[in-house]
Design a protein around this motif. Structure first.
Motif, PDB file in Angstrom:
ATOM      1  N   CYS A 110      34.985  45.191  37.654  1.00 36.60           N
ATOM      2  CA  CYS A 110      33.641  45.190  38.252  1.00 36.60           C
ATOM      3  C   CYS A 110      32.757  46.290  37.684  1.00 36.60           C
ATOM      4  CB  CYS A 110      33.731  45.355  39.760  1.00 36.60           C
ATOM      5  SG  CYS A 110      34.534  43.970  40.601  1.00 36.60           S
ATOM      6  N   TYR A 162      27.389  42.698  40.025  1.00 37.68           N
ATOM      7  CA  TYR A 162      28.499  43.651  39.988  1.00 37.68           C
ATOM      8  C   TYR A 162      27.966  45.074  39.835  1.00 37.68           C
ATOM      9  CZ  TYR A 162      31.859  39.825  39.422  1.00 37.68           C
ATOM     10  OH  TYR A 162      32.624  38.701  39.629  1.00 37.68           O
ATOM     11  N   GLY A 217      32.022  44.077  43.827  1.00 33.68           N
ATOM     12  CA  GLY A 217      31.731  42.720  43.373  1.00 33.68           C
ATOM     13  C   GLY A 217      30.311  42.277  43.660  1.00 33.68           C
ATOM     14  N   ASP A 218      30.022  41.020  43.312  1.00 28.51           N
ATOM     15  CA  ASP A 218      28.661  40.483  43.461  1.00 28.51           C
ATOM     16  C   ASP A 218      28.536  39.698  44.750  1.00 28.51           C
ATOM     17  OD1 ASP A 218      30.428  38.590  42.503  1.00 28.51           O
ATOM     18  OD2 ASP A 218      28.905  37.462  41.410  1.00 28.51           O
TER      19      ASP A 218
END
Length: 380
Positions: free
Chosen positions: A203, A102, A367-368
């Motif tokens: 995030c 993140y 986001g990841d």
């Protein structure tokens, strides 16, 4: 305000310490007023220089050995996690970039470099390490287009950094430049839309480290909105304005008031809601003009926004477009302006995207994902 002696154009100072002028008053082919690039304003401090990581960040599970963190190995169900107290940010050539993270954790890892707890870096704690800001990325990008730099090639091949072809990926066309800013992975940068969306807080915080989770944004006490950035971290993030409707999450469509989530949902079938999405993005684009030097409005007269098309919710240039359509700036680098949920920024694109490049910019939720990494910068 002051009047630039060479161009006669008025230069004003923004509330964040950066400078601005009316771009429409610059005639084609004429010089622009001379201003301090925003990358050299750090909080209330005027900097003489910045350091930018030469390569994308990488890290290993056991310090200088072990598996690459943030890397989803073949057959694995999740990414390789860090080892607390052993994993640190490494800036080395030809390594697996640190992804699946993140944006808030990226900021933590970069800021944690300042402490130098493992005596890894050659500095004391007087430096300010942080995730590269959107404005700092812009400064490097513009240097590439100057007489002192090189616009890096977007290459699908991954020759070693010091090979003849590898040096084409450098911002100076030799081994002394910055690498991967046009053909590495997408890179998150510290820039955000001040729209109160829940993803800013969701995030924009770190993982838990030694029992502490570092939150760069404050969650609203009511609902799932984000209140604001935590002031102690404000200088580490570039802030960009949105319309009052978007900030309040009260979007007026005819006689109806919708929140941003409902607006997106209804826009799939309602052309007026789709037009409102385009309108909200247009406001963001106009306000970006106040932030000179980031490589957006100055290099492109058009942009793509996120709306509904035959391929789902994706990038398009006009409300009427039925297919994904991209706008580009210099060298056709992508210009994809976010709004609502796409409240953070990322840069560069990748070698697999033909329109990626050092001036490419895109809105993102932060986001990841495997295709997004990061790099630190230092202020002294």
């Amino acid at each position: 305000a002051r009047t630039d002696s060479e161009t006669g154009i008025e230069v004003t100072k923004n509330t964040d310490g950066t400078y601005n002028y009316d771009l429409s008053k610059v005639l084609a082919g004429n010089p622009t007023p001379k201003i301090v690039h925003p990358a050299f304003t750090f909080g209330e401090k005027q900097l003489t220089g910045i350091w930018v990581a030469k390569f994308e960040a990488s890290g290993l599970t056991n310090g200088d050995t072990g598996d690459a963190v943030g890397n989803k190995k073949e057959g694995a169900s999740s990414a390789t996690p860090i080892t607390e107290g052993k994993t640190y940010v490494r800036i080395l050539p030809d390594k697996i970039s640190w992804g699946y993270t993140y944006i808030g954790e990226m900021q933590y890892q970069c800021m944690n470099m300042k402490e130098n707890k493992l005596n890894t870096y050659g500095w004391n704690t007087e430096v300010d390490s942080h995730l590269i800001k959107n404005s700092e990325w812009g400064a490097v990008a513009y240097l590439c287009y100057s007489a002192f730099g090189n616009v890096p090639y977007t290459l699908s091949s991954k020759d070693t950094y010091d090979s003849t072809e590898g040096q084409l990926r450098s911002t100076t066309n030799n081994v002394y430049g910055v690498y991967g800013m046009a053909d590495g992975d997408w890179e998150n940068v510290a820039g955000y839309l001040d729209n109160g969306h829940k993803w800013l807080e969701a995030c924009g915080h770190s993982s838990v480290h030694d029992g502490i989770r570092y939150s760069y944004f404050t969650k609203s006490s009511t609902g799932d909105r984000t209140e604001s950035i935590n002031e102690e971290y404000a200088k580490y993030w570039d802030k960009y304005e949105v319309s009052e409707q978007e900030k309040k999450d009260e979007i007026q469509v005819g006689s109806e008031t919708l929140n941003c989530t409902d607006l997106k949902t209804k826009a799939k079938e309602d052309i007026e809601c789709e037009r409102k999405l385009a309108e909200l993005t247009s406001y963001v684009w106009e306000k970006l003009m106040d932030k000179k030097g980031i490589g957006a409005n100055e290099i492109s007269g058009a942009y793509s926004y996120c709306g509904w098309c035959d391929e789902g919710f994706n990038w398009k240039t006009k409300v009427e477009d039925k297919n994904i359509t991209y706008s580009g700036g210099w060298n056709n680098d992508l210009v994809l302006v976010g709004t609502t949920a796409n409240c953070f920024f990322m840069r560069a694109g990748s070698a697999s995207v033909e329109t990626g490049g050092i001036l490419a910019i895109q809105g993102t939720v932060g986001g990841d994902t495997s295709t997004v990494t990061f790099r630190p910068a230092l202020s002294f």
